[in-house]
Design a protein around this motif. Structure first.
Motif, PDB file in Angstrom:
ATOM      1  N   GLU A  82       2.819   7.364 -11.404  1.00 52.45           N
ATOM      2  CA  GLU A  82       3.365   6.106 -11.918  1.00 52.45           C
ATOM      3  C   GLU A  82       2.278   5.025 -11.902  1.00 52.45           C
ATOM      4  OE1 GLU A  82       6.696   2.848 -10.411  1.00 52.45           O
ATOM      5  OE2 GLU A  82       6.700   4.869  -9.578  1.00 52.45           O
ATOM      6  N   ARG A  83       2.265   4.206 -12.934  1.00 48.50           N
ATOM      7  CA  ARG A  83       1.341   3.069 -13.002  1.00 48.50           C
ATOM      8  C   ARG A  83       2.059   1.819 -12.506  1.00 48.50           C
ATOM      9  NH1 ARG A  83       0.339   5.459 -18.342  1.00 48.50           N
ATOM     10  NH2 ARG A  83      -1.560   6.674 -18.128  1.00 48.50           N
ATOM     11  N   VAL A  84       1.370   1.059 -11.669  1.00 52.58           N
ATOM     12  CA  VAL A  84       1.971  -0.133 -11.074  1.00 52.58           C
ATOM     13  C   VAL A  84       1.147  -1.359 -11.457  1.00 52.58           C
ATOM     14  CG1 VAL A  84       2.614  -1.276  -8.920  1.00 52.58           C
ATOM     15  CG2 VAL A  84       2.840   1.208  -9.128  1.00 52.58           C
TER      16      VAL A  84
ATOM     17  N   VAL B  33      -4.459   0.038  -8.311  1.00 50.74           N
ATOM     18  CA  VAL B  33      -4.668   1.422  -7.886  1.00 50.74           C
ATOM     19  C   VAL B  33      -5.228   1.452  -6.464  1.00 50.74           C
ATOM     20  CG1 VAL B  33      -5.901   3.564  -8.436  1.00 50.74           C
ATOM     21  CG2 VAL B  33      -5.159   2.039 -10.280  1.00 50.74           C
ATOM     22  N   PRO B  34      -4.589   2.188  -5.559  1.00 54.39           N
ATOM     23  CA  PRO B  34      -5.151   2.301  -4.210  1.00 54.39           C
ATOM     24  C   PRO B  34      -6.431   3.138  -4.244  1.00 54.39           C
ATOM     25  CG  PRO B  34      -3.219   3.705  -4.432  1.00 54.39           C
ATOM     26  CD  PRO B  34      -3.353   2.938  -5.715  1.00 54.39           C
TER      27      PRO B  34
ATOM     28  N   ARG C   7       2.604   5.959  -2.992  1.00 55.25           N
ATOM     29  CA  ARG C   7       3.695   6.810  -3.501  1.00 55.25           C
ATOM     30  C   ARG C   7       3.674   6.855  -5.023  1.00 55.25           C
ATOM     31  NH1 ARG C   7       8.079   4.750   0.399  1.00 55.25           N
ATOM     32  NH2 ARG C   7       8.058   3.103  -1.115  1.00 55.25           N
ATOM     33  N   ALA C   8       3.483   5.690  -5.649  1.00 61.36           N
ATOM     34  CA  ALA C   8       3.451   5.623  -7.110  1.00 61.36           C
ATOM     35  C   ALA C   8       2.289   6.444  -7.649  1.00 61.36           C
ATOM     36  CB  ALA C   8       3.341   4.172  -7.568  1.00 61.36           C
TER      37      ALA C   8
ATOM     38  N   LEU D  59       0.826  -1.214   0.000  1.00 64.52           N
ATOM     39  CA  LEU D  59       0.000   0.000   0.000  1.00 64.52           C
ATOM     40  C   LEU D  59       0.854   1.256   0.000  1.00 64.52           C
ATOM     41  CD1 LEU D  59      -2.978  -0.788   2.411  1.00 64.52           C
ATOM     42  CD2 LEU D  59      -2.961  -0.703  -0.095  1.00 64.52           C
ATOM     43  N   ARG D  60       1.895   1.248   0.801  1.00 66.00           N
ATOM     44  CA  ARG D  60       2.780   2.415   0.848  1.00 66.00           C
ATOM     45  C   ARG D  60       3.399   2.675  -0.524  1.00 66.00           C
ATOM     46  NH1 ARG D  60       7.412   2.205   5.160  1.00 66.00           N
ATOM     47  NH2 ARG D  60       8.563   1.295   3.446  1.00 66.00           N
ATOM     48  N   TYR D  61       3.854   1.617  -1.175  1.00 62.91           N
ATOM     49  CA  TYR D  61       4.440   1.751  -2.509  1.00 62.91           C
ATOM     50  C   TYR D  61       3.386   2.238  -3.511  1.00 62.91           C
ATOM     51  CZ  TYR D  61       6.492   0.602  -6.981  1.00 62.91           C
ATOM     52  OH  TYR D  61       6.948   0.682  -8.275  1.00 62.91           O
ATOM     53  N   LEU D  62       2.201   1.649  -3.469  1.00 59.90           N
ATOM     54  CA  LEU D  62       1.146   2.042  -4.405  1.00 59.90           C
ATOM     55  C   LEU D  62       0.718   3.494  -4.211  1.00 59.90           C
ATOM     56  CD1 LEU D  62      -0.965  -1.232  -4.265  1.00 59.90           C
ATOM     57  CD2 LEU D  62       0.246  -0.336  -6.284  1.00 59.90           C
TER      58      LEU D  62
END
Length: 168
Positions: free
Chosen positions: A66-68, A112-113, A60-61, A55-58
């Motif tokens: 940025e798309r993850v 996507v969060p 920030r992205a 979640l933290r990474y998503l």
């Protein structure tokens, strides 16, 4: 144990600590406090460490545009694609993320969060981050420069593999 007076098992004989050892003890104390806070955060959000890291990474992205995709999460978290699928399923099921079609690659998905996740993370971690920022704002520019340099060198020291420095 009082980190200013006890050496612990790692840093040498018992007795007063020298400055380098006191610094290492302070780092250990900080790390212990951080681990306890993360555990409390995970518990309050009802998720595991990997879920919270994802979640933290998503978040920030998302903030940086940025798309993850699932492969990105696998790589960043160091987990298998099967574990990533389970992770995403859990986070979708709990309402923390959505799977969406990639805007330019019809074969791909992006993770996507949700807005609820952003609000929940801010509510859960916001006060702690505010207290930490308050402490950091009390530093002079010179103190900040020294601490940042030290922490970067410590990170580099931890990232070095044993084979990088063979023992005599």
């Amino acid at each position: 144990m009082d980190s200013a007076t006890g050496s612990g098992y790692w840093y040498g004989p018992d007795g007063p600590l020298g400055t380098p050892t006191a610094v290492l003890h302070a780092l250990r104390d900080y790390r212990s406090a951080e681990v306890a806070t993360r555990r409390s955060t995970r518990d309050s959000m009802g998720m595991g460490e990997t879920d919270l890291l994802a979640l933290r990474y998503l978040l920030r992205a998302q903030a940086s545009g940025e798309r993850v995709g699932p492969k990105d999460l696998s790589r960043i978290l160091g987990i298998t694609t099967a574990s990533t699928t389970s992770l995403i399923d859990r986070l979708v099921g709990s309402g923390h993320v959505r799977r969406e079609p990639h805007p330019t690659d019809r074969r791909s998905l992006v993770i996507v969060p949700t807005a609820v996740t952003d609000a929940e993370v801010r509510a859960t971690l916001g006060a702690m981050h505010g207290r930490m920022l308050s402490v950091a704002e009390q530093l002079s520019a010179e103190e900040s420069r020294i601490i940042v340099g030290f922490l970067r060198r410590m990170a580099e020291a931890l990232e070095q593999r044993p084979e990088d420095h063979p023992q005599p």
